[in-house]
Enzyme design. Structure first.
Site, PDB file in Angstrom:
ATOM      1  CD1 TRP A  84      47.788  46.983  50.802  1.00  0.00           C
ATOM      2  CD2 TRP A  84      48.108  49.184  50.594  1.00  0.00           C
ATOM      3  NE1 TRP A  84      47.586  47.300  49.474  1.00  0.00           N
ATOM      4  CE2 TRP A  84      47.776  48.642  49.324  1.00  0.00           C
ATOM      5  CE3 TRP A  84      48.367  50.548  50.706  1.00  0.00           C
ATOM      6  CZ2 TRP A  84      47.696  49.428  48.178  1.00  0.00           C
ATOM      7  CZ3 TRP A  84      48.280  51.328  49.558  1.00  0.00           C
ATOM      8  CH2 TRP A  84      47.952  50.780  48.315  1.00  0.00           C
ATOM      9  CG  MET A  85      41.825  45.813  52.052  1.00  0.00           C
ATOM     10  SD  MET A  85      40.212  45.830  52.875  1.00  0.00           S
ATOM     11  CE  MET A  85      39.542  47.364  52.232  1.00  0.00           C
ATOM     12  CG  ASN A  86      45.521  45.783  47.054  1.00  0.00           C
ATOM     13  OD1 ASN A  86      46.313  45.467  47.935  1.00  0.00           O
ATOM     14  ND2 ASN A  86      45.483  45.146  45.896  1.00  0.00           N
ATOM     15  CG  ASP A  87      42.803  44.105  43.942  1.00  0.00           C
ATOM     16  OD1 ASP A  87      42.880  45.337  44.016  1.00  0.00           O
ATOM     17  OD2 ASP A  87      43.352  43.438  43.053  1.00  0.00           O
ATOM     18  CD  GLN A 116      45.749  40.617  46.974  1.00  0.00           C
ATOM     19  OE1 GLN A 116      46.788  40.924  46.420  1.00  0.00           O
ATOM     20  NE2 GLN A 116      45.537  39.410  47.476  1.00  0.00           N
ATOM     21  CG  PHE A 164      49.086  39.176  43.376  1.00  0.00           C
ATOM     22  CD1 PHE A 164      49.707  39.710  44.484  1.00  0.00           C
ATOM     23  CD2 PHE A 164      49.507  39.618  42.129  1.00  0.00           C
ATOM     24  CE1 PHE A 164      50.713  40.664  44.378  1.00  0.00           C
ATOM     25  CE2 PHE A 164      50.509  40.568  41.994  1.00  0.00           C
ATOM     26  CZ  PHE A 164      51.115  41.096  43.113  1.00  0.00           C
ATOM     27  CB  SER A 165      43.129  39.367  43.401  1.00  0.00           C
ATOM     28  OG  SER A 165      43.480  40.579  44.012  1.00  0.00           O
ATOM     29  CD  GLU A 175      45.715  44.947  37.906  1.00  0.00           C
ATOM     30  OE1 GLU A 175      46.619  44.243  38.379  1.00  0.00           O
ATOM     31  OE2 GLU A 175      45.429  46.080  38.342  1.00  0.00           O
ATOM     32  CD1 TRP A 182      46.636  62.461  45.750  1.00  0.00           C
ATOM     33  CD2 TRP A 182      45.795  60.697  46.817  1.00  0.00           C
ATOM     34  NE1 TRP A 182      45.317  62.386  45.421  1.00  0.00           N
ATOM     35  CE2 TRP A 182      44.774  61.309  46.064  1.00  0.00           C
ATOM     36  CE3 TRP A 182      45.494  59.575  47.570  1.00  0.00           C
ATOM     37  CZ2 TRP A 182      43.481  60.834  46.051  1.00  0.00           C
ATOM     38  CZ3 TRP A 182      44.206  59.103  47.557  1.00  0.00           C
ATOM     39  CH2 TRP A 182      43.215  59.723  46.804  1.00  0.00           C
TER      40      TRP A 182
END
Length: 488
Positions: free
Chosen positions: A41-44, A60, A106-107, A221, A302
């Site tokens: 998983w990857m986000n920011d 992230q 976190f970021s 954010e 989803w």
């Protein structure tokens, strides 16, 4: 001891990545020219920086699963932002101030000081008195292996602020001082708090840089603050304002008072999938921005956060975009010129008359770029519709509603997974031509309009036979002065 524990956790994660990445690297939906991790998983985007001649992307990351969980910082480097080398993970949750199982590291930001590379990030924890977020520092001599500062955390939420919503530091240097902006919440209203330091370790509160008065949500954010051509810009991803996933504010800033006043607002991207943008300046002086090609409001709709979990990954970045300030103080977002090196098999048609019969745009490939210049003076159609990544059943529609001066991105029939429509105004309608530049990758479509003033992005989880791209008009004819296509 703290460094050793982090090293151990990074070593375990690296072994897992090496063992499991084969499925992900060969996945059908894996992006070809967008940055994404090897697996998981990857986000920011986090500390995006041009450091010692290379572009460093931190992000992230949960390497153990294609779902969000305890966050690490992934790390990769590139010389062109097209071809990437994955480096060892930069940060792992290992300390009492950053070891929350549903949080972690976190970021934040990256900055160079005296040759060292510093990471300033949000640590998350729960000491039995509720979920809390604090700001922390790590540093590296070689830009690869990091050590956490023994005095962490360096900053906690001010009294009266929500300790569970104090995160995502943006750090820069000005006239010998370092400045930090953090997103925060007080009385259910979003704030961007400004701090000042001489050494990156000891911070003094300056002021509320900017804030919401109820119109821009309860939390900002990943605030990103910078100067561009004499104006100051704040990028935010506001929570609690519906589908506006990334907003920019343009105005003036006074370092003496620490107050930012703005009179221009706009969307950094008006589509579905563009969140937590992080900007940086490279050695050429370009101000560029990187964002996560997903968004928290849409993804939970989803099942299982989209189908890519079947390939052991979830998450990529949007195209890297150069930010430019326009004469009216709005912003344009241009795909960086490095993407031009990917173009092959160019095709060009001129003076095309488009009717209600779909015109097939070549090439019919999973990855391509389409450029169109619409002659508005020779067009009387009410709508011009680009149907992208299509087959007989599915397609993503980008609708230029000339009658109502709107652009609509409709993905209700895109792939069987995605849903929703996004809208934005045609802002430069007084011009004789309307430009469209479309980038299509394995599971994304990004469309740039009006000389890159307006952008709309969407993920599309297309099947193998969804390669048809067409254009047709509604209620009249459309003249496309020039249509270029490139295989990427």
């Amino acid at each position: 001891m703290s460094t050793e524990l982090m090293k151990q956790k990074i070593s375990v994660a690296q072994e897992f990545i090496d063992h499991h990445k084969k499925v992900s690297l060969n996945g059908h939906w894996r992006q070809q020219f967008h940055f994404m991790p090897e697996v998981g998983w990857m986000n920011d985007p986090n500390g995006i920086i041009d450091y010692k001649g290379k572009y460093h992307f931190f992000y992230q990351y949960n390497p153990f699963s294609p779902f969000w969980d305890s966050m690490y910082w992934g790390h990769a480097v590139s010389e062109d932002m097209i071809h990437w080398e994955y480096l060892p993970l930069a940060l792992a949750p290992s300390e009492p101030y950053d070891n929350h199982q549903k949080g972690g590291c976190f970021s934040g930001s990256a900055i160079e000081k005296d040759g060292r590379l510093y990471l300033i990030y949000t640590g998350t924890y729960n000491d039995g008195d509720g979920f809390k977020q604090v700001q922390c520092v790590a540093y590296s001599e070689d830009g690869i292996h990091f050590e956490k500062y023994e005095g962490n955390p360096v900053l906690k939420a001010p009294e009266g602020y929500d300790e569970a919503n104090f995160r995502d530091p943006c750090v820069w240097e000005h006239d010998g001082y370092y400045y930090m902006v953090c997103g925060a919440t007080k009385n259910n209203l979003a704030k961007a708090l400004l701090y000042k330091s001489r050494d990156l370790f000891h911070w003094d509160y300056v002021n509320v840089l900017a804030e919401s008065y109820g119109d821009l949500g309860y939390m900002w954010e990943c605030p990103d603050f910078f100067e561009l051509d004499g104006k100051y810009i704040l990028l935010i991803s506001p929570m609690g304002v519906g589908n506006r996933t990334a907003i920019y504010l343009v105005g003036d800033f006074d370092y003496k008072t620490g107050k930012f006043t703005y009179n221009i607002t706009g969307n950094s991207d008006s589509g579905f999938d563009f969140y937590a943008p992080k900007s940086f300046v490279d050695h050429r002086g370009r101000r560029m921005v990187v964002a996560w090609a997903n968004e928290w409001d849409w993804m939970p709709r989803w099942k299982d956060w989209g189908p890519t979990y079947k390939e052991d990954w979830c998450g990529s970045f949007n195209l890297v975009r150069e930010i430019r300030l326009n004469n009216d103080n709005t912003l344009s977002f241009l795909p960086i010129e490095e993407y031009c090196t990917l173009r092959t098999h160019e095709s060009e048609q001129n003076a095309l008359e488009i009717t209600d019969k779909p015109y097939i745009i070549l090439p019919e490939k999973q990855t391509c770029e389409i450029q169109a210049v619409i002659d508005l003076n020779a067009t009387d159609a009410r709508q011009v519709v680009f149907s992208l990544k299509g087959n007989d059943e599915y397609h993503l529609d980008v609708i230029l509603d000339l009658e109502h001066q709107m652009i609509i991105m409709d993905r209700d029939h895109a792939d069987g997974w995605s849903r929703g429509t996004a809208h934005t105004e045609i802002r430069k309608y007084d011009k004789a031509y309307l430009t469209v530049d479309i980038f299509i990758d394995r599971c994304s479509v990004e469309v740039f309009f009006e000389d890159y003033h307006t952008v709309m992005s969407s993920n599309v989880y297309a099947s193998n036979d969804q390669v048809k791209n067409t254009v047709h008009s509604v209620g009249g004819k459309c003249t496309i002065r020039q249509l270029k296509t490139f295989q990427l």
